[in-house]
Design an enzyme around this catalytic site. Sequence first.
Site, PDB file in Angstrom:
ATOM      1  N   ARG A  90       0.828  -1.209   0.000  1.00 21.79           N
ATOM      2  CA  ARG A  90       0.000   0.000   0.000  1.00 21.79           C
ATOM      3  C   ARG A  90       0.861   1.257   0.000  1.00 21.79           C
ATOM      4  O   ARG A  90       0.527   2.262  -0.620  1.00 21.79           O
ATOM      5  CB  ARG A  90      -0.932  -0.016   1.207  1.00 21.79           C
ATOM      6  CG  ARG A  90      -1.946  -1.166   1.190  1.00 21.79           C
ATOM      7  CD  ARG A  90      -2.804  -1.169   2.449  1.00 21.79           C
ATOM      8  NE  ARG A  90      -3.741  -2.280   2.451  1.00 21.79           N
ATOM      9  CZ  ARG A  90      -3.501  -3.458   3.024  1.00 21.79           C
ATOM     10  NH1 ARG A  90      -2.337  -3.672   3.621  1.00 21.79           N
ATOM     11  NH2 ARG A  90      -4.406  -4.417   3.002  1.00 21.79           N
ATOM     12  N   ASP A 150      -9.606  -4.548   8.532  1.00 20.20           N
ATOM     13  CA  ASP A 150      -8.633  -5.457   9.139  1.00 20.20           C
ATOM     14  C   ASP A 150      -9.201  -6.087  10.406  1.00 20.20           C
ATOM     15  O   ASP A 150      -9.017  -7.281  10.665  1.00 20.20           O
ATOM     16  CB  ASP A 150      -7.350  -4.705   9.486  1.00 20.20           C
ATOM     17  CG  ASP A 150      -6.807  -3.906   8.321  1.00 20.20           C
ATOM     18  OD1 ASP A 150      -5.869  -4.368   7.663  1.00 20.20           O
ATOM     19  OD2 ASP A 150      -7.341  -2.812   8.072  1.00 20.20           O
ATOM     20  N   ARG A 153     -11.589  -8.744   9.440  1.00 19.74           N
ATOM     21  CA  ARG A 153     -10.862  -9.944   9.013  1.00 19.74           C
ATOM     22  C   ARG A 153     -10.328 -10.714  10.219  1.00 19.74           C
ATOM     23  O   ARG A 153     -10.385 -11.951  10.256  1.00 19.74           O
ATOM     24  CB  ARG A 153      -9.697  -9.543   8.096  1.00 19.74           C
ATOM     25  CG  ARG A 153     -10.130  -9.082   6.708  1.00 19.74           C
ATOM     26  CD  ARG A 153      -8.981  -8.437   5.953  1.00 19.74           C
ATOM     27  NE  ARG A 153      -9.341  -8.192   4.548  1.00 19.74           N
ATOM     28  CZ  ARG A 153      -8.787  -7.266   3.789  1.00 19.74           C
ATOM     29  NH1 ARG A 153      -7.850  -6.460   4.294  1.00 19.74           N
ATOM     30  NH2 ARG A 153      -9.152  -7.117   2.535  1.00 19.74           N
ATOM     31  N   HIS A 177      -3.106   0.793   8.350  1.00 24.62           N
ATOM     32  CA  HIS A 177      -3.783  -0.198   7.505  1.00 24.62           C
ATOM     33  C   HIS A 177      -2.729  -0.697   6.527  1.00 24.62           C
ATOM     34  O   HIS A 177      -2.566  -0.191   5.430  1.00 24.62           O
ATOM     35  CB  HIS A 177      -4.952   0.453   6.756  1.00 24.62           C
ATOM     36  CG  HIS A 177      -5.594  -0.450   5.735  1.00 24.62           C
ATOM     37  ND1 HIS A 177      -6.098  -1.684   6.040  1.00 24.62           N
ATOM     38  CD2 HIS A 177      -5.786  -0.288   4.400  1.00 24.62           C
ATOM     39  CE1 HIS A 177      -6.590  -2.252   4.942  1.00 24.62           C
ATOM     40  NE2 HIS A 177      -6.400  -1.414   3.925  1.00 24.62           N
TER      41      HIS A 177
END
Length: 315
Positions: A90, A150, A153, A177
């Site tokens: 990212r 997240d 998850r 993140h």
Amino acid sequence: MNKKGIKISIIGAGFVGATTAYALMMEGLASEIVIVDINKDKAQGEAMDLAHGVSFVKPVDILSGEYKDTLDSDIVIISAGAGPKPGESRLDLIGKNTKIFKGIIPEVVKYSPNSILLVVSNPVDILTYITYKLSGFPKERVIGSGTVLDTSRFRYLLSEHFKIDVRNVHTYILGEHGDSEIAAWSLTNIAGISVDDYCRDVCKKCSGDFKRKIPEKVKNAAYEVLNRKGFTSYAVALAVRRIVEAIIRNEDSILTVSTLLKGQFGIEDVYMGVPTVIGETGVKSILEVKLNDEEYKNLQDSAKVLKENLNQIQL
């Protein structure tokens, strides 16, 4: 919020933006949804496709347009920008997306100066900070999707491991993140039972590296999806829908959105995912949850990673 109904604009009609529009439409959270994209045909096609199904949901106007059509939006969701390619992190996207945001944010602010800005594009923590600086908005009205996904998850993987309803798993992923995010094991519980006690007394199947493997799976989840289908869309759209819902309904819900830290956890002037009370004005407060010493240090290290990357950007 808008007295005549809720107007939400989405900047970026890619996989995430389009799926977010669909999720918002299905939940009936807006009376008007405007989709804007540099590819006007794509935006128009997505708006048309969604509009053809409005007879099946609560009344909503869905249209594509230009920035002027976002006038007086209550919430502007920014999902535009380059997505990660296989092998990219990212943080690799910083330069490309910073340039894109310099074109987007002034236009958004011009037409919706009282809106709440919700950033979804990656790297989300850095781009949310950039949005905060470029917009001139108070920090409460600039939010990133942070580690909301997240955390979902993490809860899902724990529920799979324990064979228990995910809604009874309570925990957080905090920080960036991205690759420096941390699992808050010291706060993790199953229906009020600490994860260590649950492993020992109920599950009895937690191996020694249990606390290493699951956070690694969380961290790599997006890359796993990316390698298989080329992009992520459904879960992130549901995460954005959840944040929007908390704002519109003034829920005072606690979500790990990316918000600006001003001394909390010993961290200054960084946007990152921490437990945050969210309502109609945006960020209402940050919860400085009690972490153990290792988690506290790792959260500060995550902030340092973000700071180092921010220092390379010229605004």
